[in-house]
Design a protein around this motif. Structure first.
Motif, short mmCIF file in Angstrom:
data_model
loop_
_atom_site.label_atom_id
_atom_site.label_comp_id
_atom_site.label_asym_id
_atom_site.label_seq_id
_atom_site.Cartn_x
_atom_site.Cartn_y
_atom_site.Cartn_z
N ALA A 5 -1.82 14.99 -12.92
CA ALA A 5 -3.07 15.02 -12.14
C ALA A 5 -2.99 16.08 -11.04
O ALA A 5 -3.93 16.86 -10.83
CB ALA A 5 -3.34 13.64 -11.54
N ILE A 6 -1.86 16.12 -10.35
CA ILE A 6 -1.68 17.11 -9.28
C ILE A 6 -1.68 18.52 -9.86
O ILE A 6 -2.34 19.43 -9.33
CB ILE A 6 -0.39 16.83 -8.48
N LYS A 7 -0.98 18.69 -10.97
CA LYS A 7 -0.93 19.99 -11.63
C LYS A 7 -2.34 20.48 -11.99
O LYS A 7 -2.70 21.63 -11.73
CB LYS A 7 -0.07 19.89 -12.90
N THR A 8 -3.15 19.58 -12.54
CA THR A 8 -4.51 19.93 -12.96
C THR A 8 -5.40 20.24 -11.75
O THR A 8 -6.10 21.26 -11.71
CB THR A 8 -5.14 18.78 -13.77
N THR A 52 6.95 20.17 -8.10
CA THR A 52 8.27 19.59 -7.84
C THR A 52 8.11 18.31 -7.01
O THR A 52 7.06 18.07 -6.41
CB THR A 52 9.16 20.57 -7.07
N LYS A 53 9.18 17.53 -6.95
CA LYS A 53 9.16 16.32 -6.14
C LYS A 53 8.92 16.67 -4.67
O LYS A 53 8.18 15.96 -3.97
CB LYS A 53 10.49 15.57 -6.30
N GLU A 54 9.51 17.75 -4.22
CA GLU A 54 9.33 18.18 -2.83
C GLU A 54 7.87 18.54 -2.55
O GLU A 54 7.33 18.22 -1.50
CB GLU A 54 10.23 19.39 -2.51
N GLU A 55 7.23 19.20 -3.52
CA GLU A 55 5.81 19.54 -3.36
C GLU A 55 4.94 18.28 -3.31
O GLU A 55 4.02 18.19 -2.50
CB GLU A 55 5.36 20.46 -4.50
N ILE A 56 5.26 17.31 -4.18
CA ILE A 56 4.48 16.05 -4.18
C ILE A 56 4.66 15.33 -2.85
O ILE A 56 3.69 14.80 -2.28
CB ILE A 56 4.90 15.15 -5.37
N LEU A 57 5.88 15.31 -2.35
CA LEU A 57 6.13 14.68 -1.04
C LEU A 57 5.33 15.37 0.06
O LEU A 57 4.79 14.72 0.95
CB LEU A 57 7.62 14.71 -0.72
N ALA A 58 5.23 16.70 -0.02
CA ALA A 58 4.46 17.45 0.98
C ALA A 58 2.97 17.12 0.87
O ALA A 58 2.29 16.88 1.88
CB ALA A 58 4.68 18.95 0.82
N PHE A 59 2.46 17.08 -0.37
CA PHE A 59 1.05 16.70 -0.58
C PHE A 59 0.76 15.30 -0.02
O PHE A 59 -0.34 15.02 0.46
CB PHE A 59 0.69 16.71 -2.07
N SER A 60 1.76 14.42 -0.13
CA SER A 60 1.53 13.01 0.18
C SER A 60 1.67 12.66 1.67
O SER A 60 1.43 11.51 2.04
CB SER A 60 2.49 12.13 -0.64
N ILE A 61 2.04 13.62 2.49
CA ILE A 61 2.22 13.32 3.93
C ILE A 61 0.96 12.66 4.53
O ILE A 61 1.07 11.64 5.22
CB ILE A 61 2.63 14.59 4.71
N SER A 67 0.81 -1.22 0.00
CA SER A 67 0.00 0.00 0.00
C SER A 67 0.84 1.26 0.00
O SER A 67 0.38 2.34 -0.38
CB SER A 67 -0.95 0.01 1.20
N GLU A 68 2.14 1.14 0.42
CA GLU A 68 3.01 2.32 0.45
C GLU A 68 3.79 2.51 -0.84
O GLU A 68 4.58 3.47 -0.96
CB GLU A 68 3.96 2.24 1.65
N ALA A 69 3.59 1.64 -1.82
CA ALA A 69 4.27 1.82 -3.12
C ALA A 69 3.84 3.17 -3.71
O ALA A 69 2.66 3.51 -3.70
CB ALA A 69 3.92 0.68 -4.05
N PHE A 70 4.81 3.90 -4.25
CA PHE A 70 4.55 5.28 -4.65
C PHE A 70 5.46 5.68 -5.81
O PHE A 70 6.59 6.11 -5.61
CB PHE A 70 4.80 6.19 -3.43
N PRO A 71 4.98 5.53 -7.05
CA PRO A 71 5.79 5.94 -8.21
C PRO A 71 5.78 7.46 -8.35
O PRO A 71 5.12 8.04 -9.19
CB PRO A 71 5.09 5.25 -9.39
N ILE A 72 6.57 8.10 -7.51
CA ILE A 72 6.48 9.56 -7.33
C ILE A 72 6.87 10.34 -8.58
O ILE A 72 6.42 11.47 -8.77
CB ILE A 72 7.33 10.00 -6.11
N ASP A 73 7.70 9.74 -9.45
CA ASP A 73 8.12 10.45 -10.67
C ASP A 73 7.18 10.19 -11.85
O ASP A 73 7.49 10.57 -12.98
CB ASP A 73 9.54 10.01 -11.05
N ASP A 74 6.05 9.56 -11.59
CA ASP A 74 5.13 9.21 -12.67
C ASP A 74 4.54 10.46 -13.33
O ASP A 74 4.07 11.37 -12.64
CB ASP A 74 4.00 8.34 -12.11
N VAL A 75 4.56 10.48 -14.65
CA VAL A 75 4.07 11.64 -15.40
C VAL A 75 2.58 11.86 -15.15
O VAL A 75 2.12 13.00 -14.99
CB VAL A 75 4.34 11.45 -16.92
#
Length: 303
Positions: A264-267, A276-285, A251-259
């Motif tokens: 989806a996040i951008k939209t 950015t990767k840092e922003e995605i990590l923050a969203f994913s907390i 359940s913790e698998a996370f393809p964080i670099d996926d286009v």
């Protein structure tokens, strides 16, 4: 899982958070899908367990029950083979996973609340066979989804077997033993790079020898399983996490670099640039231990 049989159909009870339209909507998104057919809401697919090939029709009754019917005289004669087929279907639809805490988290999450409401009852549609999952991960690297499906279709129809019923062919994914014996030249008429064909042959060899198996990975924790996959030629972090998400069910698998995840996040955030990767990590907390479902639901917003 307790099975009931009525009129030659086996009944699998469905979890409360299951929606037929959400799951069939996902399964019908690609016109070139070659591993099953869906017609009038009924799924027809070959399920291969070792040498046993069973052609099954799966129908869903009021989001409560899944009916499994064997066709073309392909009902297994041994109880353990029947159990394996039911286990495959349960894994395919992730039926044993209780999504209550995912939905509790998602309804308060700024990115997930809309997708979770819109696609409520969607399960992560898995790929229970490890070799198929790895091949799909490699085939999908750095190309768009329609082209990936086209490549898979060419690959399956060239190297796989099929069962014919009612004038149609139902395909069985190529075995690792068969692919391990090929050379890149055998892939010449499939529109994939030589590198990808080398990766597929190499992965097939590891699986055919028993060095790599679903059973071995399933005994590891997430980080060890990820490391074991990444050390294989042709498997980077994206492919490893994709496979750990859709096949091993971490359940913790996370393809964080996926286009797709990035888009989806951008939209959803109305951003004029990629996050950015840092922003995605923050969203994913808040998604901790539900990263795979969060990713899957965000992907679903794109098509």
């Amino acid at each position: 899982m307790e099975l009931h049989e009525i009129n030659d159909k086996f009944i699998i009870p469905l979890p409360e958070a299951f929606d037929t339209n959400a799951n069939l909507g996902y399964l019908t998104r690609a016109k070139d899908e070659c591993m099953y057919e869906i017609e009038d809401g009924i799924i027809t697919k070959v399920i291969a367990i070792g040498e046993i090939r069973s052609l099954v029709r799966i129908s869903i009754i009021e989001n409560k029950q899944m009916l499994i019917q064997f066709i073309n005289d392909s009902r297994p004669t041994k109880a353990r083979h029947l159990e394996e087929i039911v286990k495959y279907i349960s894994e395919w639809f992730d039926l044993d996973n209780d999504l209550t805490s995912f939905y509790d988290m998602a309804k308060a999450d700024p990115l997930l609340k809309l997708p979770a409401r819109k696609f409520f009852g969607l399960r992560i549609i898995g790929i229970p066979d490890l070799f198929e999952a790895l091949c799909w991960g490699v085939l999908g690297q750095q190309i768009n989804l329609p082209f990936a499906y086209s490549l898979k279709k060419q690959f399956v129809e060239k190297f796989g077997d099929s069962i014919e019923w009612s004038g149609k062919k139902y395909w069985i994914f190529p075995t690792c033993e068969r692919i391990a014996q090929l050379t890149p030249a055998d892939f010449a008429d499939i529109k994939m790079t030589v590198k990808k064909s080398e990766y597929l042959i190499g992965i097939a060899g590891l699986m055919a020898s028993g060095e790599l198996s679903k059973e071995k990975l399933a005994k590891m924790n997430f980080k060890d399983a990820e490391k074991n996959l990444i050390k294989i030629r042709g498997i980077g972090p994206w492919t490893a996490n994709y496979v750990l998400m859709r096949c091993l069910r971490f359940s913790e698998a996370f393809p964080i670099d996926d286009v797709g995840l990035i888009n989806a996040i951008k939209t959803l955030q109305n951003m004029d640039r990629k996050p950015t990767k840092e922003e995605i990590l923050a969203f994913s907390i808040p998604w901790r231990n539900w990263e795979s479902y969060a990713t899957f639901y965000l992907w679903r917003t794109l098509y």
